[in-house]
Design a protein around this motif. Structure first.
Motif, PDB file in Angstrom:
ATOM      1  N   LYS A 152    -133.618 -40.802  40.088  1.00  0.00           N
ATOM      2  CA  LYS A 152    -133.338 -41.465  41.367  1.00  0.00           C
ATOM      3  C   LYS A 152    -131.852 -41.725  41.549  1.00  0.00           C
ATOM      4  N   GLU A 153    -131.128 -41.780  40.434  1.00  0.00           N
ATOM      5  CA  GLU A 153    -129.690 -42.018  40.476  1.00  0.00           C
ATOM      6  C   GLU A 153    -128.905 -40.729  40.288  1.00  0.00           C
ATOM      7  N   SER A 160    -136.007 -39.618  32.308  1.00  0.00           N
ATOM      8  CA  SER A 160    -137.014 -40.594  32.703  1.00  0.00           C
ATOM      9  C   SER A 160    -137.812 -40.980  31.463  1.00  0.00           C
TER      10      SER A 160
END
Length: 542
Positions: free
Chosen positions: A369-370, A375
């Protein structure tokens, strides 16, 4: 060999009670009980069952001895393993998996014994991995030789050498001198076919056999090949002059083609690019060729190879570096991340603590997401939503990329820690020298007021607290990389199945995806465990 197995005196004997029992009416009864039956029918039945029981006992004996010989074989084979580090069991399980993926008659090692297991359930990224990738060569040789299995490394090197002897056949077909993959017997025709009458694993069509990627241009294979030969010559047996002449021809071909675009390590089907990983491995090809030539005093066009090697290095740093994001990018002109560039410090292209490498590692460590690729300590190879690869469907995290990241962090953390220790040692010696030297102000220092000392101590305490907060809050601090690498590695071990095996990928739910088990994953696990264990040992960690 069945007679030899049955006659093997060393096999474990059956329990005596087993030979005294026969099967009767679905239950186990002693033969003495059956012999006491009084009528003829029972005697005939007993005779019949007695004959069956003798066959059954012999079969059980045979199975017991097969099992015992199997256990003895693998115990003897594993006894050659020289790795005695923290993760001995998982390393040995990985070695066993690789051995079981070896085709003994040729020494070839398949990428996986399965085909068309999906990279996401219901998706279409299903491939046939029952072939031998040249790319696996360097990692196979390195992994086997690192932990003491020289015989397997020698066998695989023999297979590799055979492929190098038949480069003319590939060139006649309009291919590179070497294909990226072959069948276990060295065959080059691997046509890809979809079996539409099969629904696939958990209804995940298509089911594919064969692999059209065999005919792609993937320039990185020359780097992996030369690296494997160099390592084998260094740690195994000396390569022959005839083999060297074949390698020279390959490097001369690469000298004319390293500037070409290719499909890259991920075998994309969206068109060719100047993939950074491919360029890195082209650099490795010439670097290892030069090292091998010097090590063995082989004749070679050294000046030409030195010039090309340096050109490739500068080309990568100029076109493969994204200044805006401070990362080594996926391909020239791209601003996207690709986990394959983590190979750079592993093949000594760049120092593991070089600012460019550290910046790339820290970018990859971020959550998707960044803009990152990590993850829950698992690493995606790239963002499929941003990097068009010509394939449909989603995929999980790539296990080899996770191990590459851990090893890159290990090397960066170990290098940074060693540098810091040397600096601290130098500082301590300087302080010791200063304190022991005569000083006109020594008497003044000793008479310093308590209030001044108290103020100094308070300031030192505040500085320590600020430094502690900085270390605690900054997970990506260079000095913390080694600790984080260990944490990620041990977390990754939890994703193996009950036999310590991995597929190609791991889903975010912890499920195994892709073909299973995967040689590439277990090769990278062995390398990662070896180097992490060594780095922790050098830095006094338990």
């Amino acid at each position: 060999h069945n007679d030899d197995i049955i006659d093997n005196k060393s096999a474990l004997p059956l329990e005596d009670t087993m030979e005294k029992k026969v099967q009767h009416g679905g239950t186990w009864s002693s033969s003495s009980t059956l012999s006491q039956k009084g009528n003829n029918n029972n005697r005939r039945r007993h005779h019949h069952h007695h004959n069956l029981s003798r066959e059954l006992v012999l079969m059980i004996k045979y199975e017991n001895r097969l099992f015992d010989n199997t256990v003895r074989y693998w115990q003897k084979w594993l006894s050659k393993c020289t790795y005695k580090g923290r993760w001995r069991e998982v390393v040995e399980r990985s070695a066993l998996a690789l051995k079981l993926m070896t085709f003994v008659p040729t020494g070839a090692i398949v990428a996986s014994p399965t085909c068309s297991l999906p990279e996401s359930v219901g998706g279409g990224r299903n491939w046939d991995y029952r072939y031998v990738w040249l790319r696996d060569a360097a990692f196979t040789i390195y992994a086997f030789m690192r932990i003491g299995f020289d015989e397997e490394a020698t066998a695989f090197m023999g297979w590799v050498e055979e492929r190098c002897k038949h480069t003319e056949e590939a060139e006649k077909l309009g291919e590179m001198p070497l294909l990226i993959m072959y069948s276990i017997d060295g065959g080059m025709k691997l046509p890809e076919t979809e079996l539409h009458h099969l629904s696939g694993y958990k209804n995940s069509p298509p089911v594919r056999i064969g692999n059209d990627a065999a005919h792609q241009v993937q320039l990185d294979i020359f780097g992996e090949l030369l690296d494997s030969v160099y390592l084998y010559n260094k740690y195994g047996e000396l390569v022959s002059y005839d083999f060297w002449t074949h390698l020279v021809k390959l490097l001369e071909w690469l000298a004319d083609h390293w500037r070409d675009k290719d499909e890259g390590v991920w075998e994309v089907r969206s068109g060719r690019q100047h993939f950074v990983y491919s360029k890195l491995m082209c650099w490795v090809a010439f670097d290892r060729g030069l090292r091998l030539a010097d090590r063995r005093s082989f004749p070679a066009p050294r000046a030409k190879w030195y010039r090309i090697r340096d050109e490739i290095y500068e080309d990568i740093m100029k076109h493969g570096w994204c200044e805006d994001k401070k990362i080594l990018s996926q391909y020239y002109g791209s601003d996207e991340l690709d986990a394959s560039v983590l190979i750079a410090p592993l093949v000594f292209f760049i120092a593991p603590n070089d600012p460019r490498m550290l910046s790339t590692i820290k970018a990859i460590l971020k959550n998707p997401k960044e803009g990152g690729l990590v993850s829950n300590s698992l690493v995606f190879r790239y963002d499929t939503s941003k990097s068009a690869d010509g394939l449909e469907g989603e995929e999980g995290t790539f296990n080899i990329c996770t191990f590459w990241l851990i090893e890159a962090m290990t090397r960066a953390g170990a290098t940074t820690t060693t540098t810091t220790q040397r600096h601290d040692s130098h500082t301590s010696l300087s302080s010791l020298s200063s304190s022991s030297a005569p000083s006109s102000s020594s008497s003044t220092s000793s008479s310093t007021s308590p209030a001044k000392n108290s103020s100094s101590n308070t300031n030192n305490k505040d500085n320590k607290e600020r430094n502690h907060d900085k270390d605690t809050n900054d997970d990506d601090d260079d000095g913390n990389m080694l600790n984080r690498a260990r944490f990620m590695f041990e977390e990754m071990l939890a994703y193996a199945n009950h036999l310590g095996l991995y597929g190609e990928e791991t889903g975010l739910a912890g499920d195994s995806l892709g073909n299973f088990p995967q040689a590439f994953t277990h090769l990278s696990l062995i390398s990662c465990a070896f180097n992490l264990d060594r780095a922790l040992g050098k830095n006094g960690s338990r």
